[in-house]
Design a protein around this motif. Structure first.
Motif, PDB file in Angstrom:
ATOM      1  N   GLU A  98       0.864  -1.185   0.000  1.00 56.24           N
ATOM      2  CA  GLU A  98       0.000   0.000   0.000  1.00 56.24           C
ATOM      3  C   GLU A  98       0.894   1.227   0.000  1.00 56.24           C
ATOM      4  OE1 GLU A  98      -1.163   3.452   2.015  1.00 56.24           O
ATOM      5  OE2 GLU A  98      -0.251   1.864   3.190  1.00 56.24           O
ATOM      6  N   GLY A  99       0.545   2.208  -0.833  1.00 53.93           N
ATOM      7  CA  GLY A  99       1.360   3.405  -0.886  1.00 53.93           C
ATOM      8  C   GLY A  99       0.779   4.463  -1.779  1.00 53.93           C
ATOM      9  N   LEU A 100       1.631   5.319  -2.299  1.00 54.35           N
ATOM     10  CA  LEU A 100       1.217   6.436  -3.139  1.00 54.35           C
ATOM     11  C   LEU A 100       1.869   6.337  -4.511  1.00 54.35           C
ATOM     12  CD1 LEU A 100       1.558   9.403  -0.599  1.00 54.35           C
ATOM     13  CD2 LEU A 100      -0.554   8.261  -1.323  1.00 54.35           C
ATOM     14  N   LEU A 101       1.054   6.459  -5.538  1.00 56.99           N
ATOM     15  CA  LEU A 101       1.557   6.492  -6.899  1.00 56.99           C
ATOM     16  C   LEU A 101       1.835   7.937  -7.269  1.00 56.99           C
ATOM     17  CD1 LEU A 101       2.140   4.640  -9.333  1.00 56.99           C
ATOM     18  CD2 LEU A 101      -0.158   5.203 -10.166  1.00 56.99           C
ATOM     19  N   PHE A 102       3.041   8.205  -7.730  1.00 55.74           N
ATOM     20  CA  PHE A 102       3.496   9.558  -8.047  1.00 55.74           C
ATOM     21  C   PHE A 102       3.367  10.478  -6.831  1.00 55.74           C
ATOM     22  CE2 PHE A 102       1.994   7.909 -12.207  1.00 55.74           C
ATOM     23  CZ  PHE A 102       3.214   7.897 -12.845  1.00 55.74           C
ATOM     24  N   GLY A 103       3.398   9.912  -5.657  1.00 55.00           N
ATOM     25  CA  GLY A 103       3.338  10.694  -4.439  1.00 55.00           C
ATOM     26  C   GLY A 103       1.991  11.322  -4.156  1.00 55.00           C
ATOM     27  N   ILE A 104       0.978  10.928  -4.936  1.00 53.67           N
ATOM     28  CA  ILE A 104      -0.327  11.590  -4.821  1.00 53.67           C
ATOM     29  C   ILE A 104      -1.463  10.595  -4.629  1.00 53.67           C
ATOM     30  CG2 ILE A 104      -2.009  13.049  -6.014  1.00 53.67           C
ATOM     31  CD1 ILE A 104       0.332  14.325  -7.512  1.00 53.67           C
ATOM     32  N   SER A 105      -1.532   9.612  -5.467  1.00 49.51           N
ATOM     33  CA  SER A 105      -2.698   8.727  -5.495  1.00 49.51           C
ATOM     34  C   SER A 105      -2.490   7.500  -4.629  1.00 49.51           C
ATOM     35  CB  SER A 105      -2.958   8.278  -6.942  1.00 49.51           C
ATOM     36  OG  SER A 105      -3.144   9.390  -7.780  1.00 49.51           O
ATOM     37  N   PRO A 106      -3.333   7.333  -3.621  1.00 50.63           N
ATOM     38  CA  PRO A 106      -3.218   6.122  -2.793  1.00 50.63           C
ATOM     39  C   PRO A 106      -3.685   4.888  -3.560  1.00 50.63           C
ATOM     40  CG  PRO A 106      -5.118   7.423  -2.118  1.00 50.63           C
ATOM     41  CD  PRO A 106      -4.401   8.219  -3.161  1.00 50.63           C
ATOM     42  N   LEU A 107      -2.861   3.887  -3.579  1.00 45.44           N
ATOM     43  CA  LEU A 107      -3.175   2.649  -4.264  1.00 45.44           C
ATOM     44  C   LEU A 107      -2.648   1.469  -3.461  1.00 45.44           C
ATOM     45  CD1 LEU A 107      -2.316   3.514  -7.990  1.00 45.44           C
ATOM     46  CD2 LEU A 107      -4.601   3.080  -7.055  1.00 45.44           C
ATOM     47  N   ASP A 108      -3.182   0.309  -3.767  1.00 41.05           N
ATOM     48  CA  ASP A 108      -2.605  -0.888  -3.193  1.00 41.05           C
ATOM     49  C   ASP A 108      -2.579  -1.989  -4.240  1.00 41.05           C
ATOM     50  OD1 ASP A 108      -5.187  -2.828  -1.630  1.00 41.05           O
ATOM     51  OD2 ASP A 108      -5.423  -1.198  -3.087  1.00 41.05           O
ATOM     52  N   TYR A 109      -1.659  -2.915  -4.062  1.00 44.52           N
ATOM     53  CA  TYR A 109      -1.447  -3.990  -5.017  1.00 44.52           C
ATOM     54  C   TYR A 109      -1.330  -5.324  -4.288  1.00 44.52           C
ATOM     55  CZ  TYR A 109      -0.346  -0.227  -8.277  1.00 44.52           C
ATOM     56  OH  TYR A 109      -0.416   0.898  -9.054  1.00 44.52           O
ATOM     57  N   TRP A 110      -1.657  -6.376  -5.034  1.00 48.14           N
ATOM     58  CA  TRP A 110      -1.615  -7.729  -4.484  1.00 48.14           C
ATOM     59  C   TRP A 110      -0.740  -8.635  -5.332  1.00 48.14           C
ATOM     60  CZ3 TRP A 110      -3.897  -8.910   0.109  1.00 48.14           C
ATOM     61  CH2 TRP A 110      -4.859  -8.020   0.600  1.00 48.14           C
ATOM     62  N   GLY A 111      -0.050  -9.552  -4.657  1.00 50.38           N
ATOM     63  CA  GLY A 111       0.623 -10.618  -5.370  1.00 50.38           C
ATOM     64  C   GLY A 111      -0.382 -11.675  -5.792  1.00 50.38           C
ATOM     65  N   ARG A 112       0.097 -12.669  -6.522  1.00 46.90           N
ATOM     66  CA  ARG A 112      -0.804 -13.681  -7.076  1.00 46.90           C
ATOM     67  C   ARG A 112      -1.107 -14.804  -6.101  1.00 46.90           C
ATOM     68  NH1 ARG A 112       0.931 -15.226 -13.088  1.00 46.90           N
ATOM     69  NH2 ARG A 112      -1.106 -16.228 -12.944  1.00 46.90           N
ATOM     70  N   GLY A 113      -0.401 -14.851  -5.006  1.00 45.64           N
ATOM     71  CA  GLY A 113      -0.676 -15.880  -4.015  1.00 45.64           C
ATOM     72  C   GLY A 113       0.300 -17.036  -4.084  1.00 45.64           C
ATOM     73  N   THR A 114       0.597 -17.582  -2.923  1.00 46.79           N
ATOM     74  CA  THR A 114       1.503 -18.729  -2.796  1.00 46.79           C
ATOM     75  C   THR A 114       0.894 -19.733  -1.836  1.00 46.79           C
ATOM     76  OG1 THR A 114       3.466 -17.351  -3.162  1.00 46.79           O
ATOM     77  CG2 THR A 114       3.805 -19.481  -2.084  1.00 46.79           C
ATOM     78  N   GLN A 115       0.842 -20.979  -2.261  1.00 43.77           N
ATOM     79  CA  GLN A 115       0.236 -22.012  -1.416  1.00 43.77           C
ATOM     80  C   GLN A 115       1.222 -22.464  -0.356  1.00 43.77           C
ATOM     81  OE1 GLN A 115      -2.993 -23.452  -1.502  1.00 43.77           O
ATOM     82  NE2 GLN A 115      -2.308 -24.352   0.443  1.00 43.77           N
ATOM     83  N   VAL A 116       0.756 -22.499   0.882  1.00 44.47           N
ATOM     84  CA  VAL A 116       1.505 -23.079   1.996  1.00 44.47           C
ATOM     85  C   VAL A 116       0.660 -24.222   2.555  1.00 44.47           C
ATOM     86  CG1 VAL A 116       2.347 -22.706   4.349  1.00 44.47           C
ATOM     87  CG2 VAL A 116       2.746 -20.969   2.579  1.00 44.47           C
ATOM     88  N   THR A 117       1.237 -25.401   2.594  1.00 41.45           N
ATOM     89  CA  THR A 117       0.523 -26.570   3.099  1.00 41.45           C
ATOM     90  C   THR A 117       1.327 -27.196   4.224  1.00 41.45           C
ATOM     91  OG1 THR A 117      -0.431 -27.004   0.923  1.00 41.45           O
ATOM     92  CG2 THR A 117      -0.466 -28.806   2.517  1.00 41.45           C
ATOM     93  N   VAL A 118       0.683 -27.355   5.376  1.00 39.09           N
ATOM     94  CA  VAL A 118       1.337 -27.936   6.546  1.00 39.09           C
ATOM     95  C   VAL A 118       0.636 -29.247   6.878  1.00 39.09           C
ATOM     96  CG1 VAL A 118       2.068 -27.578   8.924  1.00 39.09           C
ATOM     97  CG2 VAL A 118       1.829 -25.611   7.381  1.00 39.09           C
ATOM     98  N   SER A 119       1.384 -30.314   6.800  1.00 38.97           N
ATOM     99  CA  SER A 119       0.807 -31.641   7.067  1.00 38.97           C
ATOM    100  C   SER A 119       1.005 -32.022   8.532  1.00 38.97           C
ATOM    101  CB  SER A 119       1.452 -32.687   6.167  1.00 38.97           C
ATOM    102  OG  SER A 119       2.841 -32.768   6.416  1.00 38.97           O
ATOM    103  N   SER A 120       0.051 -32.744   9.058  1.00 40.66           N
ATOM    104  CA  SER A 120       0.125 -33.132  10.476  1.00 40.66           C
ATOM    105  C   SER A 120       0.836 -34.461  10.650  1.00 40.66           C
ATOM    106  CB  SER A 120      -1.279 -33.222  11.058  1.00 40.66           C
ATOM    107  OG  SER A 120      -2.064 -34.116  10.312  1.00 40.66           O
TER     108      SER A 120
END
Length: 120
Positions: A98-120
């Motif tokens: 989350e931040g500012l684009l060109f120091g003016i416009s507040p924007l946020d971005y997301w990554g595509r996701g990463t799977q984490v699997t924990v087995s018991s």
């Protein structure tokens, strides 16, 4: 255009460790906060941990003492060291900035996701 590229994740046994990495690319975007969220199917996205440009961190109660967030917002990098993983940590983890684009416009971005699997 800003892109968040994630790496890390995978499958681990309960009690094990994994490390997630995220790097932001693109110019003219000043990052204020970077963080990690997770969301299992049919559930709301949950904040796991975040870090501000000043270095302040915030963690979900469920991961305190086990996960550590670090990074350099100025360089657009953030990491999540996950220790003592539990099966309930199984999820898709998303990088967020989350931040500012060109120091003016507040924007946020997301990554595509990463799977984490924990087995018991």
């Amino acid at each position: 255009q800003v892109q968040l590229v994630q790496s890390g994740g995978g499958v681990v046994q309960a009690g094990g460790s994994l490390r997630l990495s995220c790097a932001a690319s693109g110019s003219a975007f000043t990052i204020n906060t970077m963080g990690w969220y997770r969301r299992a199917p049919a559930k709301q996205r949950e904040l796991v941990a975040s870090i501000t440009s000043g270095g302040s961190t915030n963690y979900a109660d469920s991961v305190k003492g086990r996960f550590t967030i670090s990074g350099d917002n100025a360089n657009g990098t953030v990491y999540l060291q996950m220790n003592n993983l539990k099966p309930e940590d199984t999820d898709v983890y998303y990088c967020h900035a989350e931040g500012l684009l060109f120091g003016i416009s507040p924007l946020d971005y997301w990554g595509r996701g990463t799977q984490v699997t924990v087995s018991s």
